[in-house]
Design a protein around this motif. Structure first.
Motif, PDB file in Angstrom:
ATOM      1  N   TYR A   1       0.804  -1.210   0.000  1.00  0.00           N
ATOM      2  CA  TYR A   1       0.000   0.000   0.000  1.00  0.00           C
ATOM      3  C   TYR A   1       0.845   1.273   0.000  1.00  0.00           C
ATOM      4  O   TYR A   1       0.382   2.323  -0.438  1.00  0.00           O
TER       5      TYR A   1
ATOM      6  N   LYS B   1       2.914   3.178  -3.928  1.00  0.00           N
ATOM      7  CA  LYS B   1       2.235   4.444  -4.234  1.00  0.00           C
ATOM      8  C   LYS B   1       3.228   5.600  -4.212  1.00  0.00           C
ATOM      9  O   LYS B   1       3.160   6.524  -5.035  1.00  0.00           O
TER      10      LYS B   1
ATOM     11  N   GLU C   1       0.551  -1.985  -7.972  1.00  0.00           N
ATOM     12  CA  GLU C   1       0.238  -0.570  -8.160  1.00  0.00           C
ATOM     13  C   GLU C   1       0.310  -0.178  -9.634  1.00  0.00           C
ATOM     14  O   GLU C   1      -0.571   0.520 -10.147  1.00  0.00           O
TER      15      GLU C   1
END
Length: 355
Positions: A155, A159, A193
């Motif tokens: 996560y 990013k 991602e």
């Protein structure tokens, strides 16, 4: 004497601290019980604003704390100023006295320099073999060696990579061809991602099982020995990314010419200089350092919070005296408890993080 009002002011100035419920929980616990009275701690990780909020509970717990920073990461000047204003001991020179009880480390720098009385807690490892080969008289706990770190890598770091790339190049990665060397924890998160931006991904990986998993998802995977395939992929690449965890890997382990990388954006998201001596600082974004550290917030704060929490509470595991000297993974049952709490805090689907 520590001036805790400085920390309160810092939290008011930086609202993102509100995304750190684990640190808020620790502040409350430590303020009430002060379990680390007289405990000498060396805190040696990247020094950012978020790190300021991480060390506050340790100070509230009564620890005698020295804050330092790995030499390859530039400390945030505001973070340093906050700590100094609060009367926290800051040592950025690296000339440590060998009189600490516990070291909170990053990338395995301290066990080769110091011999703490009680133990070491490692936040981010480079290679298990480094730690398992150490002849140490104390327990060393690796937070990285648990499912918990997947929060940060899946996560967070991925990013931050996309955001940092756009800031450094003024280019978007939408529908672009990328070649990624390595698909461990960081690489898997990065692939996840990037799949939201482009389907043109080629991953170079040594582990046959990981390659099989990639191909099952429709992602082109190449064996590290397939130099012809790698050269063909590089010819079409817009950007080449390293995240193998191996220092100098492209220079040492791949018989590739510099021309194969010509005209591409080159980016590293591994802890070490993974491009190596064949590449100059100027040829790789952010001088070959992990490009997410070009951001004021290298990793989204809500993904750092649970990992920071584990790094801090592992002190209690060492103080319990239940661990033998040598290398230990952060306990899986504690990691899963933290993951579940994190998912509830942030309303995130954490099914893939469950063991």
């Amino acid at each position: 004497m520590i001036d805790f009002k400085v920390f309160e002011q810092a939290r008011q100035k930086h609202p993102r601290s509100e995304a750190m419920p684990f640190m808020a929980e620790l502040r409350q616990q430590m303020r009430s019980h002060q379990p680390y009275q007289g405990l000498r701690l060396l805190h040696h990780i990247h020094l950012t604003i978020e790190t300021v909020f991480k060390v506050e509970p340790l100070l509230l717990a009564g620890a005698e704390l020295t804050v330092s920073c790995p030499n390859f990461i530039k400390p945030n000047p505001e973070a340093v100023e906050i700590l100094l204003s609060a009367n926290v001991e800051v040592n950025l020179e690296g000339n440590f006295e060998d009189n600490y009880d516990i070291c909170l480390d990053l990338y395995g720098e301290l066990p080769t320099l110091l011999n703490p009385r009680e133990g070491v807690v490692e936040l981010t490892k480079l290679d298990n073999e480094i730690y398992q080969s150490l002849d140490i008289s104390y327990p060393l706990i690796s937070v990285d060696d648990s499912s918990l770190k997947n929060i940060e890598t899946f996560y967070g770091t991925s990013k931050a990579f996309v955001k940092a790339f756009q800031q450094l190049t003024n280019e978007a990665l939408v529908d672009k061809n990328l070649v990624i060397f390595g698909c461990g924890k960081v690489g898997k998160g990065l692939v996840n991602e990037l799949l939201g931006l482009t389907k043109e991904l080629v991953v170079v990986e040594k582990n046959p099982k990981i390659l099989e998993q990639l191909r099952a998802r429709g992602i082109k995977g190449l064996q590290a020995e397939d130099l012809d395939g790698i050269r063909a992929a590089l010819k079409e690449a817009f950007c080449v990314v390293t995240c193998t965890g191996v220092n100098g890997v492209l220079s040492k382990e791949y018989d590739l010419d510099k021309e194969d990388f010509s005209g591409k954006y080159l980016a590293n998201i591994g802890a070490e200089d993974e491009f190596g001596d064949n590449f100059s600082d100027a040829e790789v974004l952010f001088k070959k350092a992990p490009i997410n550290f070009s951001l004021a917030e290298p990793t989204p704060v809500q993904t750092l919070d649970p990992v920071f929490y584990a790094h801090n509470i592992a002190i209690d595991l060492i103080l319990s005296k239940e661990l033998e000297p040598g290398y230990h993974s952060f306990p899986s049952h504690l990691a899963q408890e933290i993951i579940e709490k994190w998912g509830n805090y942030h309303d995130q689907d954490i099914a893939f993080l469950r063991e």
